[in-house]
Scaffold this motif. Sequence first.
Motif, PDB file in Angstrom:
ATOM      1  N   VAL A 134       0.228  -0.940  -0.128  1.00 20.66           N
ATOM      2  CA  VAL A 134       0.315   0.263   0.053  1.00 20.66           C
ATOM      3  C   VAL A 134       0.797   1.451   0.304  1.00 20.66           C
ATOM      4  O   VAL A 134       1.232   1.589   0.632  1.00 20.66           O
ATOM      5  CB  VAL A 134      -1.169  -0.337   1.232  1.00 20.66           C
ATOM      6  N   VAL A 135       0.803   2.102  -0.663  1.00 17.28           N
ATOM      7  CA  VAL A 135       1.637   3.822  -1.155  1.00 17.28           C
ATOM      8  C   VAL A 135       0.885   4.146   0.316  1.00 17.28           C
ATOM      9  O   VAL A 135      -0.832   4.181   0.713  1.00 17.28           O
ATOM     10  CB  VAL A 135       1.643   4.337  -2.633  1.00 17.28           C
ATOM     11  N   VAL A 136       1.661   4.752   0.603  1.00 12.01           N
ATOM     12  CA  VAL A 136       1.168   6.325   1.810  1.00 12.01           C
ATOM     13  C   VAL A 136       1.269   7.613   0.931  1.00 12.01           C
ATOM     14  O   VAL A 136       2.713   7.900   0.056  1.00 12.01           O
ATOM     15  CB  VAL A 136       1.835   6.113   3.095  1.00 12.01           C
ATOM     16  N   THR A 137       0.247   8.310   0.800  1.00 11.23           N
ATOM     17  CA  THR A 137       0.244   9.452   0.399  1.00 11.23           C
ATOM     18  C   THR A 137       0.045  10.505   1.219  1.00 11.23           C
ATOM     19  O   THR A 137      -0.336  10.055   2.422  1.00 11.23           O
ATOM     20  CB  THR A 137      -0.539   9.811  -0.281  1.00 11.23           C
ATOM     21  N   ALA A 138       1.319  11.522   1.464  1.00 16.56           N
ATOM     22  CA  ALA A 138       1.750  12.228   2.495  1.00 16.56           C
ATOM     23  C   ALA A 138       0.526  13.853   2.134  1.00 16.56           C
ATOM     24  O   ALA A 138       0.911  14.230   1.311  1.00 16.56           O
ATOM     25  CB  ALA A 138       2.795  12.501   2.792  1.00 16.56           C
ATOM     26  N   TYR A 139      -0.430  13.444   2.699  1.00 14.79           N
ATOM     27  CA  TYR A 139      -1.053  15.143   2.857  1.00 14.79           C
ATOM     28  C   TYR A 139      -0.541  16.452   3.924  1.00 14.79           C
ATOM     29  O   TYR A 139      -0.198  15.495   4.700  1.00 14.79           O
ATOM     30  CB  TYR A 139      -2.745  15.044   2.322  1.00 14.79           C
ATOM     31  N   ALA A 140      -0.627  16.858   3.921  1.00 10.04           N
ATOM     32  CA  ALA A 140      -0.115  18.672   4.368  1.00 10.04           C
ATOM     33  C   ALA A 140       1.690  18.011   4.900  1.00 10.04           C
ATOM     34  O   ALA A 140       2.233  17.960   6.039  1.00 10.04           O
ATOM     35  CB  ALA A 140      -0.669  18.545   5.846  1.00 10.04           C
ATOM     36  N   PRO A 141       2.632  17.658   3.514  1.00  9.06           N
ATOM     37  CA  PRO A 141       3.225  17.382   4.043  1.00  9.06           C
ATOM     38  C   PRO A 141       5.049  18.772   4.253  1.00  9.06           C
ATOM     39  O   PRO A 141       5.521  18.165   4.083  1.00  9.06           O
ATOM     40  CB  PRO A 141       4.260  16.895   2.519  1.00  9.06           C
ATOM     41  N   LEU A 142       4.055  19.368   4.608  1.00  9.73           N
ATOM     42  CA  LEU A 142       4.837  20.494   3.897  1.00  9.73           C
ATOM     43  C   LEU A 142       4.401  21.429   6.084  1.00  9.73           C
ATOM     44  O   LEU A 142       4.603  22.325   6.841  1.00  9.73           O
ATOM     45  CB  LEU A 142       5.147  22.136   4.339  1.00  9.73           C
ATOM     46  N   GLY A 143       3.243  20.698   6.901  1.00 10.41           N
ATOM     47  CA  GLY A 143       2.977  20.736   7.743  1.00 10.41           C
ATOM     48  C   GLY A 143       1.856  22.291   8.280  1.00 10.41           C
ATOM     49  O   GLY A 143       2.221  22.405   9.127  1.00 10.41           O
ATOM     50  N   LYS A 144       1.402  22.526   7.126  1.00 13.00           N
ATOM     51  CA  LYS A 144       0.948  23.271   7.152  1.00 13.00           C
ATOM     52  C   LYS A 144       1.407  24.754   7.569  1.00 13.00           C
ATOM     53  O   LYS A 144       1.603  25.718   8.081  1.00 13.00           O
ATOM     54  CB  LYS A 144      -0.205  23.391   8.299  1.00 13.00           C
ATOM     55  N   GLY A 145       2.538  24.890   6.745  1.00  4.96           N
ATOM     56  CA  GLY A 145       4.066  25.977   7.163  1.00  4.96           C
ATOM     57  C   GLY A 145       4.882  25.448   7.952  1.00  4.96           C
ATOM     58  O   GLY A 145       5.663  26.788   8.314  1.00  4.96           O
ATOM     59  N   ARG A 146       4.330  24.719   9.179  1.00  4.12           N
ATOM     60  CA  ARG A 146       4.980  24.648   9.786  1.00  4.12           C
ATOM     61  C   ARG A 146       6.517  24.618  10.116  1.00  4.12           C
ATOM     62  O   ARG A 146       7.756  24.705  10.625  1.00  4.12           O
ATOM     63  CB  ARG A 146       4.915  23.792  11.006  1.00  4.12           C
ATOM     64  N   VAL A 147       6.912  23.723   9.273  1.00  8.92           N
ATOM     65  CA  VAL A 147       8.009  23.886   8.223  1.00  8.92           C
ATOM     66  C   VAL A 147       9.489  24.724   8.194  1.00  8.92           C
ATOM     67  O   VAL A 147      11.157  24.717   8.601  1.00  8.92           O
ATOM     68  CB  VAL A 147       8.592  22.644   7.682  1.00  8.92           C
ATOM     69  N   LEU A 148       8.524  25.966   7.729  1.00  8.74           N
ATOM     70  CA  LEU A 148       9.213  26.755   7.495  1.00  8.74           C
ATOM     71  C   LEU A 148       9.852  27.538   8.328  1.00  8.74           C
ATOM     72  O   LEU A 148      10.331  28.255   8.300  1.00  8.74           O
ATOM     73  CB  LEU A 148       8.805  28.102   6.066  1.00  8.74           C
ATOM     74  N   ASP A 149       9.497  27.517   9.551  1.00  7.41           N
ATOM     75  CA  ASP A 149      10.019  28.133  10.939  1.00  7.41           C
ATOM     76  C   ASP A 149      11.197  27.072  12.051  1.00  7.41           C
ATOM     77  O   ASP A 149      11.427  27.013  13.012  1.00  7.41           O
ATOM     78  CB  ASP A 149       9.047  28.767  12.207  1.00  7.41           C
ATOM     79  N   ASN A 150      11.139  25.897  11.092  1.00  8.42           N
ATOM     80  CA  ASN A 150      11.935  25.173  11.666  1.00  8.42           C
ATOM     81  C   ASN A 150      13.763  25.257  11.959  1.00  8.42           C
ATOM     82  O   ASN A 150      14.035  24.988  10.342  1.00  8.42           O
ATOM     83  CB  ASN A 150      11.373  23.692  11.370  1.00  8.42           C
ATOM     84  N   PRO A 151      14.360  25.142  13.211  1.00 10.83           N
ATOM     85  CA  PRO A 151      15.439  26.229  13.267  1.00 10.83           C
ATOM     86  C   PRO A 151      16.740  25.249  12.257  1.00 10.83           C
ATOM     87  O   PRO A 151      17.678  25.284  11.974  1.00 10.83           O
ATOM     88  CB  PRO A 151      16.197  26.233  14.587  1.00 10.83           C
ATOM     89  N   THR A 152      15.907  23.750  12.402  1.00 10.49           N
ATOM     90  CA  THR A 152      16.838  22.535  12.199  1.00 10.49           C
ATOM     91  C   THR A 152      16.944  22.596  10.737  1.00 10.49           C
ATOM     92  O   THR A 152      17.932  22.599   9.693  1.00 10.49           O
ATOM     93  CB  THR A 152      16.453  21.080  13.062  1.00 10.49           C
ATOM     94  N   LEU A 153      15.997  22.644  10.329  1.00 10.88           N
ATOM     95  CA  LEU A 153      15.033  22.638   8.944  1.00 10.88           C
ATOM     96  C   LEU A 153      16.076  23.727   7.833  1.00 10.88           C
ATOM     97  O   LEU A 153      16.565  23.760   7.070  1.00 10.88           O
ATOM     98  CB  LEU A 153      14.439  22.657   7.898  1.00 10.88           C
ATOM     99  N   ALA A 154      16.395  24.500   8.811  1.00 10.65           N
ATOM    100  CA  ALA A 154      17.035  26.082   7.890  1.00 10.65           C
ATOM    101  C   ALA A 154      18.248  25.721   8.048  1.00 10.65           C
ATOM    102  O   ALA A 154      18.861  26.234   7.095  1.00 10.65           O
ATOM    103  CB  ALA A 154      16.610  27.206   8.896  1.00 10.65           C
TER     104      ALA A 154
END
Length: 276
Positions: A179-199
Amino acid sequence: MQRLGEHGLHMPQLGLGTYTLKGAACRASVESAIGLGYRHIDTAQMYGNEEDVGAAIEASGLRAQIHLTTKVWHTNLAPDALRRSFDESLAKLRTDHVDLYLIHWPSPTMAADLPAAMAVMCKLREQGMARAIGVSNFPVSLMRQAIEEIGAPIACNQVEFNILHGQTTVLKYARAHGVVVTAYAPLGKGRVLDNPTLAQIAGKHGASPAQIALAWLLRQPGVAAIPKAGGVANQRANLDALKIELDAQDIATLDALPKNQRNVAAGDWIAWDPPG
Protein backbone atom coordinates in the motif's frame (compact mmCIF):
# COMPACT_ATOMS: atom_id res chain seq x y z
CA MET A 1 9.81 11.10 -11.50
CA GLN A 2 9.34 7.79 -9.72
CA ARG A 3 5.93 6.14 -9.94
CA LEU A 4 4.55 4.12 -7.06
CA GLY A 5 1.97 1.45 -6.57
CA GLU A 6 0.47 -1.99 -6.80
CA HIS A 7 -3.15 -3.13 -7.17
CA GLY A 8 -3.66 -1.05 -10.32
CA LEU A 9 -1.92 2.06 -9.00
CA HIS A 10 0.80 3.77 -11.06
CA MET A 11 1.09 7.14 -9.35
CA PRO A 12 3.80 9.81 -9.72
CA GLN A 13 5.48 10.29 -6.38
CA LEU A 14 4.95 14.06 -6.24
CA GLY A 15 1.57 15.57 -6.96
CA LEU A 16 -0.42 18.77 -6.59
CA GLY A 17 -2.84 19.07 -3.70
CA THR A 18 -5.86 21.31 -4.29
CA TYR A 19 -7.52 21.60 -0.88
CA THR A 20 -9.00 25.14 -0.41
CA LEU A 21 -8.34 26.06 -4.07
CA LYS A 22 -11.52 26.99 -5.95
CA GLY A 23 -12.77 28.72 -9.05
CA ALA A 24 -10.41 30.52 -11.41
CA ALA A 25 -7.55 30.28 -8.90
CA CYS A 26 -7.89 26.51 -8.80
CA ARG A 27 -8.03 26.21 -12.58
CA ALA A 28 -4.98 28.44 -12.98
CA SER A 29 -3.06 26.46 -10.37
CA VAL A 30 -3.79 23.10 -11.99
CA GLU A 31 -3.01 24.47 -15.45
CA SER A 32 0.34 25.89 -14.35
CA ALA A 33 1.28 22.68 -12.54
CA ILE A 34 0.54 20.59 -15.62
CA GLY A 35 2.58 23.03 -17.69
CA LEU A 36 5.54 22.53 -15.34
CA GLY A 37 5.31 18.76 -15.69
CA TYR A 38 3.09 17.64 -12.81
CA ARG A 39 1.17 14.51 -13.77
CA HIS A 40 -0.51 13.79 -10.44
CA ILE A 41 -3.49 15.92 -9.34
CA ASP A 42 -5.41 15.35 -6.12
CA THR A 43 -8.93 16.56 -5.36
CA ALA A 44 -12.01 15.44 -3.41
CA GLN A 45 -15.76 15.72 -3.35
CA MET A 46 -15.53 17.70 -0.10
CA TYR A 47 -13.14 20.29 -1.60
CA GLY A 48 -15.88 21.64 -3.87
CA ASN A 49 -13.43 22.08 -6.75
CA GLU A 50 -13.81 18.97 -8.90
CA GLU A 51 -15.36 21.04 -11.69
CA ASP A 52 -12.41 23.44 -11.66
CA VAL A 53 -9.87 20.62 -11.63
CA GLY A 54 -11.70 18.84 -14.42
CA ALA A 55 -11.83 21.98 -16.57
CA ALA A 56 -8.09 22.55 -16.17
CA ILE A 57 -7.19 18.97 -17.04
CA GLU A 58 -9.51 19.00 -20.04
CA ALA A 59 -7.95 22.25 -21.28
CA SER A 60 -4.49 20.70 -21.08
CA GLY A 61 -5.41 17.92 -23.50
CA LEU A 62 -3.25 15.59 -21.39
CA ARG A 63 -5.83 13.57 -19.47
CA ALA A 64 -4.30 10.26 -20.58
CA GLN A 65 -0.98 11.25 -18.98
CA ILE A 66 -2.40 12.52 -15.70
CA HIS A 67 -2.97 10.51 -12.55
CA LEU A 68 -6.20 11.87 -11.05
CA THR A 69 -7.31 11.14 -7.48
CA THR A 70 -10.63 12.05 -5.93
CA LYS A 71 -12.39 11.03 -2.73
CA VAL A 72 -15.88 10.33 -1.42
CA TRP A 73 -16.97 12.00 1.83
CA HIS A 74 -17.80 9.81 4.80
CA THR A 75 -21.49 10.78 4.79
CA ASN A 76 -21.89 9.14 1.37
CA LEU A 77 -20.73 5.59 2.08
CA ALA A 78 -24.08 3.80 1.81
CA PRO A 79 -23.97 1.86 -1.49
CA ASP A 80 -26.49 3.97 -3.41
CA ALA A 81 -25.03 7.25 -2.13
CA LEU A 82 -21.48 6.13 -2.88
CA ARG A 83 -22.28 5.18 -6.46
CA ARG A 84 -24.22 8.41 -6.98
CA SER A 85 -21.33 10.41 -5.54
CA PHE A 86 -18.85 8.67 -7.82
CA ASP A 87 -20.94 9.39 -10.92
CA GLU A 88 -21.26 13.04 -9.89
CA SER A 89 -17.49 13.27 -9.44
CA LEU A 90 -16.86 11.81 -12.89
CA ALA A 91 -19.23 14.32 -14.46
CA LYS A 92 -17.59 17.26 -12.68
CA LEU A 93 -14.11 16.02 -13.55
CA ARG A 94 -15.10 15.57 -17.23
CA THR A 95 -13.64 12.09 -17.40
CA ASP A 96 -14.81 8.50 -17.78
CA HIS A 97 -12.55 7.20 -15.01
CA VAL A 98 -10.38 8.23 -12.10
CA ASP A 99 -7.00 6.73 -11.44
CA LEU A 100 -7.52 6.47 -7.69
CA TYR A 101 -10.74 6.66 -5.68
CA LEU A 102 -10.53 6.99 -1.91
CA ILE A 103 -12.83 6.94 1.10
CA HIS A 104 -11.91 10.36 2.45
CA TRP A 105 -12.51 9.86 6.18
CA PRO A 106 -13.73 7.02 8.37
CA SER A 107 -17.36 7.49 9.36
CA PRO A 108 -18.42 7.26 13.03
CA THR A 109 -19.67 3.73 12.23
CA MET A 110 -16.86 2.83 9.84
CA ALA A 111 -16.33 -0.74 11.00
CA ALA A 112 -19.95 -1.52 10.15
CA ASP A 113 -20.05 0.65 7.01
CA LEU A 114 -16.87 -0.67 5.44
CA PRO A 115 -17.95 -4.01 3.92
CA ALA A 116 -20.78 -2.53 1.85
CA ALA A 117 -18.74 0.52 0.87
CA MET A 118 -15.82 -1.63 -0.22
CA ALA A 119 -18.12 -3.82 -2.30
CA VAL A 120 -19.08 -0.74 -4.34
CA MET A 121 -15.48 0.46 -4.56
CA CYS A 122 -14.34 -2.97 -5.77
CA LYS A 123 -17.08 -3.00 -8.39
CA LEU A 124 -15.95 0.38 -9.71
CA ARG A 125 -12.43 -1.01 -9.98
CA GLU A 126 -13.60 -4.15 -11.77
CA GLN A 127 -15.48 -1.98 -14.27
CA GLY A 128 -12.36 0.13 -14.93
CA MET A 129 -14.04 3.30 -13.74
CA ALA A 130 -11.61 3.58 -10.83
CA ARG A 131 -8.22 2.18 -11.85
CA ALA A 132 -7.28 1.74 -8.19
CA ILE A 133 -9.09 2.19 -4.88
CA GLY A 134 -8.01 3.10 -1.39
CA VAL A 135 -8.65 5.01 1.79
CA SER A 136 -7.64 8.18 3.56
CA ASN A 137 -7.11 8.86 7.26
CA PHE A 138 -7.46 5.17 8.10
CA PRO A 139 -5.64 3.85 11.18
CA VAL A 140 -4.15 0.37 10.95
CA SER A 141 -7.18 -1.22 12.60
CA LEU A 142 -9.40 -0.14 9.69
CA MET A 143 -6.73 -0.89 7.09
CA ARG A 144 -6.53 -4.41 8.50
CA GLN A 145 -10.30 -4.81 8.26
CA ALA A 146 -10.36 -3.64 4.65
CA ILE A 147 -7.38 -5.71 3.51
CA GLU A 148 -7.38 -8.84 5.66
CA GLU A 149 -11.05 -9.33 6.53
CA ILE A 150 -12.79 -7.92 3.45
CA GLY A 151 -10.00 -8.70 0.99
CA ALA A 152 -10.19 -5.33 -0.79
CA PRO A 153 -7.25 -4.44 -3.08
CA ILE A 154 -6.34 -1.29 -1.17
CA ALA A 155 -3.66 0.57 -3.13
CA CYS A 156 -3.21 3.71 -1.04
CA ASN A 157 -3.82 5.30 2.34
CA GLN A 158 -3.64 9.10 2.28
CA VAL A 159 -2.74 10.50 5.69
CA GLU A 160 -1.23 13.54 7.36
CA PHE A 161 2.50 12.85 7.26
CA ASN A 162 5.46 15.17 7.36
CA ILE A 163 8.82 15.61 9.00
CA LEU A 164 7.13 16.92 12.17
CA HIS A 165 4.30 14.35 12.28
CA GLY A 166 5.31 10.75 11.70
CA GLN A 167 3.30 7.71 10.65
CA THR A 168 5.57 4.80 11.63
CA THR A 169 2.74 2.39 12.48
CA VAL A 170 0.78 3.09 9.30
CA LEU A 171 3.92 2.91 7.16
CA LYS A 172 4.98 -0.45 8.58
CA TYR A 173 1.59 -2.02 7.86
CA ALA A 174 1.26 -0.36 4.45
CA ARG A 175 4.67 -1.53 3.26
CA ALA A 176 3.91 -5.09 4.34
CA HIS A 177 0.77 -5.07 2.17
CA GLY A 178 1.88 -3.18 -0.94
CA VAL A 179 0.00 0.00 0.00
CA VAL A 180 1.36 3.42 -0.96
CA VAL A 181 1.14 6.10 1.73
CA THR A 182 0.35 9.53 0.29
CA ALA A 183 1.33 12.40 2.57
CA TYR A 184 -1.05 15.32 2.74
CA ALA A 185 -0.02 18.45 4.64
CA PRO A 186 3.57 17.43 3.82
CA LEU A 187 4.87 20.82 4.95
CA GLY A 188 3.04 20.70 8.28
CA LYS A 189 0.69 23.49 7.20
CA GLY A 190 3.69 25.80 7.09
CA ARG A 191 5.27 24.78 10.41
CA VAL A 192 8.37 23.42 8.70
CA LEU A 193 9.21 26.93 7.48
CA ASP A 194 10.11 28.09 10.99
CA ASN A 195 12.02 25.02 12.14
CA PRO A 196 15.66 25.95 12.90
CA THR A 197 17.01 22.47 12.12
CA LEU A 198 15.42 22.52 8.70
CA ALA A 199 16.70 26.06 8.14
CA GLN A 200 20.26 24.99 8.98
CA ILE A 201 20.21 22.03 6.58
CA ALA A 202 18.49 24.16 3.93
CA GLY A 203 21.34 26.67 4.09
CA LYS A 204 23.85 23.89 3.57
CA HIS A 205 22.08 22.82 0.36
CA GLY A 206 21.12 26.25 -0.93
CA ALA A 207 17.49 25.24 -0.57
CA SER A 208 14.45 26.26 1.46
CA PRO A 209 13.22 24.51 4.63
CA ALA A 210 10.15 23.40 2.68
CA GLN A 211 12.34 21.75 0.05
CA ILE A 212 14.35 19.92 2.72
CA ALA A 213 11.14 18.69 4.37
CA LEU A 214 9.90 17.40 1.00
CA ALA A 215 13.25 15.85 0.13
CA TRP A 216 13.22 13.93 3.44
CA LEU A 217 9.65 12.79 2.88
CA LEU A 218 10.15 11.68 -0.71
CA ARG A 219 13.12 9.49 0.18
CA GLN A 220 10.85 7.35 2.38
CA PRO A 221 10.06 4.05 0.59
CA GLY A 222 6.54 3.81 -0.78
CA VAL A 223 5.63 7.40 0.06
CA ALA A 224 4.09 10.03 -2.22
CA ALA A 225 3.36 13.66 -1.35
CA ILE A 226 0.77 16.19 -2.50
CA PRO A 227 1.77 19.68 -1.32
CA LYS A 228 -0.70 22.41 -2.18
CA ALA A 229 0.98 25.14 -4.19
CA GLY A 230 -1.16 27.76 -5.83
CA GLY A 231 1.62 29.70 -7.56
CA VAL A 232 4.17 28.76 -10.18
CA ALA A 233 7.18 29.59 -8.00
CA ASN A 234 6.14 27.22 -5.22
CA GLN A 235 5.14 24.53 -7.68
CA ARG A 236 8.58 24.72 -9.31
CA ALA A 237 10.32 24.75 -5.91
CA ASN A 238 8.48 21.59 -4.88
CA LEU A 239 9.57 19.84 -8.07
CA ASP A 240 13.16 20.93 -7.41
CA ALA A 241 13.03 19.18 -4.02
CA LEU A 242 13.28 15.93 -5.98
CA LYS A 243 16.84 16.93 -6.95
CA ILE A 244 18.15 17.42 -3.41
CA GLU A 245 20.56 14.74 -2.18
CA LEU A 246 20.52 14.56 1.61
CA ASP A 247 23.66 13.05 3.14
CA ALA A 248 23.80 10.57 6.01
CA GLN A 249 24.25 13.29 8.63
CA ASP A 250 21.31 15.28 7.25
CA ILE A 251 19.12 12.21 7.37
CA ALA A 252 20.13 11.28 10.92
CA THR A 253 19.44 14.84 12.09
CA LEU A 254 16.07 14.99 10.36
CA ASP A 255 15.05 11.53 11.53
CA ALA A 256 15.73 12.62 15.11
CA LEU A 257 13.29 15.55 15.02
CA PRO A 258 10.15 15.01 17.19
CA LYS A 259 7.34 13.70 15.02
CA ASN A 260 4.21 14.35 17.08
CA GLN A 261 2.84 17.65 15.75
CA ARG A 262 -0.55 16.76 14.28
CA ASN A 263 -2.14 19.71 12.45
CA VAL A 264 -5.38 18.28 11.11
CA ALA A 265 -8.32 17.93 13.47
CA ALA A 266 -10.69 15.00 13.08
CA GLY A 267 -13.71 13.39 14.68
CA ASP A 268 -13.11 11.94 18.11
CA TRP A 269 -14.43 8.61 16.82
CA ILE A 270 -11.13 7.92 15.03
CA ALA A 271 -8.63 5.95 17.12
CA TRP A 272 -5.38 7.32 15.66
CA ASP A 273 -2.24 5.26 15.67
CA PRO A 274 0.52 6.83 17.78
CA PRO A 275 2.60 9.39 15.86
CA GLY A 276 6.32 8.98 15.45
